[in-house]
Design a protein around this motif. Structure first.
Motif, PDB file in Angstrom:
ATOM      1  N   VAL A 147       0.836  -1.195   0.000  1.00 34.03           N
ATOM      2  CA  VAL A 147       0.000   0.000   0.000  1.00 34.03           C
ATOM      3  C   VAL A 147       0.876   1.252   0.000  1.00 34.03           C
ATOM      4  CG1 VAL A 147      -1.882  -1.159   1.217  1.00 34.03           C
ATOM      5  CG2 VAL A 147      -0.161   0.116   2.521  1.00 34.03           C
ATOM      6  N   ALA A 148       0.272   2.363  -0.404  1.00 29.26           N
ATOM      7  CA  ALA A 148       0.950   3.657  -0.383  1.00 29.26           C
ATOM      8  C   ALA A 148       0.237   4.585   0.586  1.00 29.26           C
ATOM      9  CB  ALA A 148       0.957   4.268  -1.781  1.00 29.26           C
ATOM     10  N   VAL A 149       1.010   5.416   1.272  1.00 29.62           N
ATOM     11  CA  VAL A 149       0.477   6.454   2.140  1.00 29.62           C
ATOM     12  C   VAL A 149       0.982   7.786   1.610  1.00 29.62           C
ATOM     13  CG1 VAL A 149       0.509   7.465   4.450  1.00 29.62           C
ATOM     14  CG2 VAL A 149       0.343   4.982   4.178  1.00 29.62           C
ATOM     15  N   ILE A 150       0.079   8.720   1.373  1.00 28.86           N
ATOM     16  CA  ILE A 150       0.468  10.020   0.825  1.00 28.86           C
ATOM     17  C   ILE A 150       0.336  11.075   1.921  1.00 28.86           C
ATOM     18  CG2 ILE A 150      -0.014  11.765  -0.930  1.00 28.86           C
ATOM     19  CD1 ILE A 150      -1.133   9.521  -2.680  1.00 28.86           C
ATOM     20  N   GLY A 151       1.466  11.725   2.249  1.00 27.41           N
ATOM     21  CA  GLY A 151       1.494  12.729   3.294  1.00 27.41           C
ATOM     22  C   GLY A 151       2.761  12.603   4.108  1.00 27.41           C
ATOM     23  N   GLY A 152       3.002  13.585   4.979  1.00 23.69           N
ATOM     24  CA  GLY A 152       4.221  13.545   5.777  1.00 23.69           C
ATOM     25  C   GLY A 152       4.061  14.062   7.185  1.00 23.69           C
ATOM     26  N   GLY A 153       2.818  14.313   7.603  1.00 18.75           N
ATOM     27  CA  GLY A 153       2.559  14.795   8.951  1.00 18.75           C
ATOM     28  C   GLY A 153       2.316  13.667   9.926  1.00 18.75           C
ATOM     29  N   ASP A 154       1.860  14.028  11.126  1.00 15.00           N
ATOM     30  CA  ASP A 154       1.620  13.026  12.170  1.00 15.00           C
ATOM     31  C   ASP A 154       0.655  11.937  11.719  1.00 15.00           C
ATOM     32  OD1 ASP A 154       3.300  14.369  13.851  1.00 15.00           O
ATOM     33  OD2 ASP A 154       1.737  15.169  15.157  1.00 15.00           O
ATOM     34  N   SER A 155      -0.468  12.347  11.112  1.00 15.68           N
ATOM     35  CA  SER A 155      -1.483  11.373  10.717  1.00 15.68           C
ATOM     36  C   SER A 155      -0.937  10.379   9.698  1.00 15.68           C
ATOM     37  CB  SER A 155      -2.712  12.082  10.141  1.00 15.68           C
ATOM     38  OG  SER A 155      -3.367  12.834  11.131  1.00 15.68           O
ATOM     39  N   ALA A 156      -0.229  10.890   8.695  1.00  9.16           N
ATOM     40  CA  ALA A 156       0.310  10.012   7.655  1.00  9.16           C
ATOM     41  C   ALA A 156       1.278   8.991   8.241  1.00  9.16           C
ATOM     42  CB  ALA A 156       1.008  10.851   6.576  1.00  9.16           C
ATOM     43  N   VAL A 157       2.158   9.445   9.105  1.00  6.01           N
ATOM     44  CA  VAL A 157       3.165   8.539   9.670  1.00  6.01           C
ATOM     45  C   VAL A 157       2.519   7.562  10.657  1.00  6.01           C
ATOM     46  CG1 VAL A 157       5.294   8.402  11.000  1.00  6.01           C
ATOM     47  CG2 VAL A 157       5.004  10.216   9.300  1.00  6.01           C
ATOM     48  N   GLU A 158       1.627   8.055  11.506  1.00  3.87           N
ATOM     49  CA  GLU A 158       0.933   7.166  12.453  1.00  3.87           C
ATOM     50  C   GLU A 158       0.170   6.081  11.714  1.00  3.87           C
ATOM     51  OE1 GLU A 158      -0.065   9.978  16.324  1.00  3.87           O
ATOM     52  OE2 GLU A 158      -1.429   9.957  14.628  1.00  3.87           O
ATOM     53  N   GLU A 159      -0.549   6.471  10.665  1.00  4.50           N
ATOM     54  CA  GLU A 159      -1.336   5.494   9.925  1.00  4.50           C
ATOM     55  C   GLU A 159      -0.434   4.553   9.130  1.00  4.50           C
ATOM     56  OE1 GLU A 159      -5.362   6.189  10.344  1.00  4.50           O
ATOM     57  OE2 GLU A 159      -3.735   6.157  11.805  1.00  4.50           O
ATOM     58  N   ILE A 186       4.700   8.389   0.603  1.00  2.00           N
ATOM     59  CA  ILE A 186       5.048   9.331  -0.464  1.00  2.00           C
ATOM     60  C   ILE A 186       4.873  10.744   0.075  1.00  2.00           C
ATOM     61  CG2 ILE A 186       4.475  10.131  -2.786  1.00  2.00           C
ATOM     62  CD1 ILE A 186       3.292   7.359  -3.333  1.00  2.00           C
ATOM     63  N   HIS A 187       5.967  11.519   0.054  1.00  2.00           N
ATOM     64  CA  HIS A 187       5.912  12.876   0.611  1.00  2.00           C
ATOM     65  C   HIS A 187       6.476  13.884  -0.383  1.00  2.00           C
ATOM     66  CE1 HIS A 187       5.529  15.978   3.492  1.00  2.00           C
ATOM     67  NE2 HIS A 187       6.782  16.022   3.886  1.00  2.00           N
ATOM     68  N   ARG A 188       5.858  15.043  -0.438  1.00  3.94           N
ATOM     69  CA  ARG A 188       6.251  16.053  -1.421  1.00  3.94           C
ATOM     70  C   ARG A 188       7.514  16.819  -1.024  1.00  3.94           C
ATOM     71  NH1 ARG A 188       1.522  20.639  -0.567  1.00  3.94           N
ATOM     72  NH2 ARG A 188       1.826  20.932   1.675  1.00  3.94           N
ATOM     73  N   ARG A 189       7.930  16.680   0.232  1.00  4.24           N
ATOM     74  CA  ARG A 189       9.148  17.345   0.691  1.00  4.24           C
ATOM     75  C   ARG A 189      10.278  16.327   0.874  1.00  4.24           C
ATOM     76  NH1 ARG A 189       5.083  20.137   3.857  1.00  4.24           N
ATOM     77  NH2 ARG A 189       4.934  22.321   3.217  1.00  4.24           N
ATOM     78  N   ASP A 190      11.448  16.837   1.320  1.00  5.54           N
ATOM     79  CA  ASP A 190      12.593  15.940   1.500  1.00  5.54           C
ATOM     80  C   ASP A 190      12.750  15.480   2.938  1.00  5.54           C
ATOM     81  OD1 ASP A 190      13.400  18.281   2.673  1.00  5.54           O
ATOM     82  OD2 ASP A 190      15.230  18.529   1.477  1.00  5.54           O
ATOM     83  N   GLN A 191      11.799  15.870   3.796  1.00  6.26           N
ATOM     84  CA  GLN A 191      11.792  15.369   5.167  1.00  6.26           C
ATOM     85  C   GLN A 191      10.370  15.415   5.713  1.00  6.26           C
ATOM     86  OE1 GLN A 191      14.296  17.811   7.604  1.00  6.26           O
ATOM     87  NE2 GLN A 191      13.365  19.733   6.946  1.00  6.26           N
ATOM     88  N   LEU A 192      10.102  14.573   6.686  1.00  8.98           N
ATOM     89  CA  LEU A 192       8.772  14.485   7.259  1.00  8.98           C
ATOM     90  C   LEU A 192       8.484  15.680   8.170  1.00  8.98           C
ATOM     91  CD1 LEU A 192       8.824  10.704   8.248  1.00  8.98           C
ATOM     92  CD2 LEU A 192       7.687  11.711   6.258  1.00  8.98           C
ATOM     93  N   ARG A 193       7.196  15.964   8.368  1.00  8.77           N
ATOM     94  CA  ARG A 193       6.771  17.021   9.280  1.00  8.77           C
ATOM     95  C   ARG A 193       6.264  16.444  10.598  1.00  8.77           C
ATOM     96  NH1 ARG A 193       2.381  18.830   7.725  1.00  8.77           N
ATOM     97  NH2 ARG A 193       1.982  17.519   5.919  1.00  8.77           N
ATOM     98  N   ALA A 194       6.191  15.126  10.682  1.00  8.90           N
ATOM     99  CA  ALA A 194       5.660  14.465  11.874  1.00  8.90           C
ATOM    100  C   ALA A 194       6.598  14.640  13.067  1.00  8.90           C
ATOM    101  CB  ALA A 194       5.448  12.985  11.589  1.00  8.90           C
ATOM    102  N   GLN A 195       6.061  14.363  14.271  1.00 11.96           N
ATOM    103  CA  GLN A 195       6.880  14.411  15.472  1.00 11.96           C
ATOM    104  C   GLN A 195       8.077  13.470  15.323  1.00 11.96           C
ATOM    105  OE1 GLN A 195       4.515  14.042  19.210  1.00 11.96           O
ATOM    106  NE2 GLN A 195       2.752  13.979  17.822  1.00 11.96           N
TER     107      GLN A 195
END
Length: 318
Positions: free
Chosen positions: A148-160, A174-183
């Protein structure tokens, strides 16, 4: 001139939480009007199969919606179509404005929910419920031992993504930036998980699929400009979520991001106005949590009206 309809309680929103609140309030012998701009059941109608609602090994979303509606209206609650534009606090009474007329009530229960932000790419709407999902807890079990693919880079995307890794054979974030925004703690858990991979600087362009289901994701590398296809049986999208609270901005019951603020009894800062379910800031948005909130809100509406009526009787007596 359209007359203002009156009820003890107006419930705005006919999802599982709103229907439960209407059930509890009407069963307490209160007159209840449920207002919704769509069909009763809310997002349950977009869910093919529900496997995590107690009492059912498995149930179709629309079937559960119908059963909840029948239960909610069995004690006289009335369901009407309407688009609520504003709610006014007039003290003893609240005035609910809609496109089709006004409603006056002693208590108002806000159950309008929230909505996931969409990518707005081809295939997203087409494959919604057929591989495109916005809730891993709801749909992750359907993708056991699949990629499966997960699109996003914040807390919700990483948690899920971490949650899905317990079920899927492989998870690619899959994230549009070069680093995550999650905690940072969530990032480390994801990086340490051997079943989770990452695609950086990726601009998702299309959800791919056949006649039946999702087969992959097409994205463009923002650095090289090259187009790539990632095979995936499911695509989970987490690019933000917004509370549906525009009609309530004038009441002073929202936080800075638009979520309704309540206490543990579902009471807002305005006496007689309650809120429940996904319209509140919470960590788990499920049918079960909405139903729990709904029971509390319906009972609290009864308690509030009882106190209000007692005060009015005392005032008359004095």
């Amino acid at each position: 001139m359209t007359m203002t309809k009156q009820a003890d309680v107006v419930v705005i929103g006919a999802g599982p939480g709103g229907l439960t609140a209407a059930l509890y309030a009407s069963r307490s012998n209160l007159s209840v009007i449920i207002i919704d701009r769509g069909i009763y059941g809310g997002q349950m109608n977009n869910t093919a199969e529900i496997e995590n609602y107690p009492g059912f090994k498995s149930v179709l979303g629309p079937d559960l919606a119908k059963q909840m509606y029948e239960g909610a209206t069995q004690f006289g609650a009335e369901y009407v179509y309407g688009n609520v534009t504003q709610v006014e606090d007039q003290g003893q009474y609240k005035l609910v404005h809609t496109d089709d007329g006004d409603y006056q009530a002693k208590a108002v229960i806000v159950a309008t929910g929230s909505d996931h932000r969409k990518l707005g790419v081809p295939g997203e709407d087409q494959y919604s419920g057929r591989g495109v999902s916005y809730c891993a807890v709801c749909d992750g079990a359907f993708f056991k031992d699949r990629e499966v693919a997960v699109i996003g880079g914040g807390d919700s995307a990483v948690e899920e993504g971490i949650y899905l890794a317990q079920l899927a054979s492989k998870v690619t974030i899959i994230h549009r930036r070069d680093q995550l925004r999650a905690q940072k703690i969530l990032q480390q858990r994801a990086f340490d998980n051997p079943k989770i991979d990452f695609v950086w600087n990726a601009d998702t362009k299309e959800i791919l699929g056949d006649d039946q289901k999702v087969t992959g994701v097409r994205y463009v590398d923002k650095v090289s400009g090259e187009s790539h296809t990632l095979p995936a049986s499911g695509t989970f999208i987490y690019v933000g979520i917004d509370a549906l609270t525009e009609p309530f901005k004038n009441l002073g019951i929202l936080d800075e991001k638009g979520w309704v603020k309540t206490d543990d009894h579902m009471r807002t800062a305005v006496p007689g106005i309650l809120a429940l379910g996904d319209v509140r800031k919470k960590t788990l948005r499920q049918i079960t949590t909405a139903v729990g909130d709904g029971g509390l809100a319906g009972q609290e509406a009864f308690n509030y009206i009882q106190e209000l009526d007692d005060k009015m009787k005392q005032k008359v007596a004095d």
